[in-house]
Design a protein around this motif. Structure first.
Motif, PDB file in Angstrom:
ATOM      1  N   MET A 118      49.400  45.685  41.844  1.00  0.00           N
ATOM      2  CA  MET A 118      48.062  45.562  42.367  1.00  0.00           C
ATOM      3  C   MET A 118      47.712  46.840  43.113  1.00  0.00           C
ATOM      4  N   ILE A 119      46.499  47.310  42.898  1.00  0.00           N
ATOM      5  CA  ILE A 119      45.982  48.478  43.603  1.00  0.00           C
ATOM      6  C   ILE A 119      44.824  48.000  44.462  1.00  0.00           C
ATOM      7  N   VAL A 120      44.830  48.417  45.732  1.00  0.00           N
ATOM      8  CA  VAL A 120      43.764  48.029  46.647  1.00  0.00           C
ATOM      9  C   VAL A 120      43.047  49.278  47.124  1.00  0.00           C
ATOM     10  N   THR A 121      41.720  49.257  47.034  1.00  0.00           N
ATOM     11  CA  THR A 121      40.921  50.362  47.562  1.00  0.00           C
ATOM     12  C   THR A 121      39.887  49.789  48.523  1.00  0.00           C
ATOM     13  N   TYR A 122      39.595  50.563  49.553  1.00  0.00           N
ATOM     14  CA  TYR A 122      38.620  50.139  50.544  1.00  0.00           C
ATOM     15  C   TYR A 122      37.581  51.241  50.714  1.00  0.00           C
ATOM     16  N   ASP A 123      36.307  50.854  50.691  1.00  0.00           N
ATOM     17  CA  ASP A 123      35.207  51.789  50.899  1.00  0.00           C
ATOM     18  C   ASP A 123      34.624  51.507  52.278  1.00  0.00           C
ATOM     19  N   ASN A 124      34.930  52.376  53.222  1.00  0.00           N
ATOM     20  CA  ASN A 124      34.508  52.206  54.603  1.00  0.00           C
ATOM     21  C   ASN A 124      32.987  52.269  54.755  1.00  0.00           C
ATOM     22  N   GLU A 125      32.331  53.069  53.938  1.00  0.00           N
ATOM     23  CA  GLU A 125      30.883  53.231  54.063  1.00  0.00           C
ATOM     24  C   GLU A 125      30.123  51.944  53.775  1.00  0.00           C
ATOM     25  N   ILE A 126      30.611  51.159  52.818  1.00  0.00           N
ATOM     26  CA  ILE A 126      29.915  49.913  52.480  1.00  0.00           C
ATOM     27  C   ILE A 126      30.716  48.667  52.872  1.00  0.00           C
ATOM     28  N   ASP A 127      31.844  48.870  53.545  1.00  0.00           N
ATOM     29  CA  ASP A 127      32.713  47.773  53.979  1.00  0.00           C
ATOM     30  C   ASP A 127      33.053  46.834  52.825  1.00  0.00           C
ATOM     31  N   ALA A 128      33.600  47.428  51.754  1.00  0.00           N
ATOM     32  CA  ALA A 128      33.988  46.645  50.575  1.00  0.00           C
ATOM     33  C   ALA A 128      35.432  46.970  50.211  1.00  0.00           C
ATOM     34  N   ILE A 129      36.181  45.935  49.866  1.00  0.00           N
ATOM     35  CA  ILE A 129      37.558  46.110  49.421  1.00  0.00           C
ATOM     36  C   ILE A 129      37.644  45.619  47.978  1.00  0.00           C
ATOM     37  N   TYR A 130      38.460  46.334  47.182  1.00  0.00           N
ATOM     38  CA  TYR A 130      38.626  45.952  45.780  1.00  0.00           C
ATOM     39  C   TYR A 130      40.105  45.792  45.488  1.00  0.00           C
ATOM     40  N   PHE A 131      40.462  44.628  44.979  1.00  0.00           N
ATOM     41  CA  PHE A 131      41.832  44.328  44.583  1.00  0.00           C
ATOM     42  C   PHE A 131      41.884  44.422  43.061  1.00  0.00           C
ATOM     43  N   LYS A 132      42.506  45.487  42.546  1.00  0.00           N
ATOM     44  CA  LYS A 132      42.656  45.651  41.097  1.00  0.00           C
ATOM     45  C   LYS A 132      43.992  45.043  40.693  1.00  0.00           C
ATOM     46  N   LEU A 133      43.921  43.957  39.928  1.00  0.00           N
ATOM     47  CA  LEU A 133      45.121  43.193  39.617  1.00  0.00           C
ATOM     48  C   LEU A 133      45.798  43.630  38.329  1.00  0.00           C
ATOM     49  N   THR A 134      45.028  44.129  37.372  1.00  0.00           N
ATOM     50  CA  THR A 134      45.597  44.569  36.096  1.00  0.00           C
ATOM     51  C   THR A 134      44.911  45.849  35.640  1.00  0.00           C
ATOM     52  N   GLU A 135      45.479  46.453  34.618  1.00  0.00           N
ATOM     53  CA  GLU A 135      44.878  47.638  34.009  1.00  0.00           C
ATOM     54  C   GLU A 135      43.955  47.264  32.850  1.00  0.00           C
ATOM     55  N   ASN A 136      43.761  45.969  32.617  1.00  0.00           N
ATOM     56  CA  ASN A 136      42.905  45.524  31.518  1.00  0.00           C
ATOM     57  C   ASN A 136      41.477  46.019  31.717  1.00  0.00           C
ATOM     58  N   LYS A 137      40.783  46.212  30.607  1.00  0.00           N
ATOM     59  CA  LYS A 137      39.399  46.657  30.630  1.00  0.00           C
ATOM     60  C   LYS A 137      38.510  45.503  31.096  1.00  0.00           C
ATOM     61  N   ILE A 138      37.558  45.824  31.959  1.00  0.00           N
ATOM     62  CA  ILE A 138      36.618  44.816  32.455  1.00  0.00           C
ATOM     63  C   ILE A 138      35.615  44.489  31.352  1.00  0.00           C
ATOM     64  N   ASP A 139      35.508  43.207  31.043  1.00  0.00           N
ATOM     65  CA  ASP A 139      34.576  42.738  30.024  1.00  0.00           C
ATOM     66  C   ASP A 139      33.338  42.093  30.651  1.00  0.00           C
TER      67      ASP A 139
END
Length: 82
Positions: free
Chosen positions: A1-22
């Motif tokens: 799992m990869i987690v990224t946080y955007d401080n400017e918009i206060d959003a966190i994203y949990f990327k669980l797989t490398e699959n393409k988003i459909d």
């Protein structure tokens, strides 16, 4: 799992797989889930993350596969700036 946080918009994203988003579906007005072509969760975005954690949001409130819940839960212990 990869987690990224955007401080400017206060959003966190949990990327669980490398699959393409459909497809992308809002779970609530602040929680957005990305799915692959087989309807598996690819990622989860939480908008207003610090605000929601301060209000009591926990990892159990999100649709995480069991194998990612322990890893994700560490992000709910981040100190919240008031």
């Amino acid at each position: 799992m990869i987690v990224t946080y955007d401080n400017e918009i206060d959003a966190i994203y949990f990327k669980l797989t490398e699959n393409k988003i459909d497809s992308t579906e809002p779970e609530t007005d602040r929680i957005i889930i990305d799915y692959d072509k087989d309807n598996n969760i690819v990622g989860i975005e939480v908008l207003d993350f610090y605000y929601l954690v301060k209000k009591g949001l926990t990892v159990n409130d999100l649709t995480f596969p069991e194998q990612h819940k322990t890893t994700a839960s560490q992000y709910f212990n981040i100190p919240v700036a008031v």
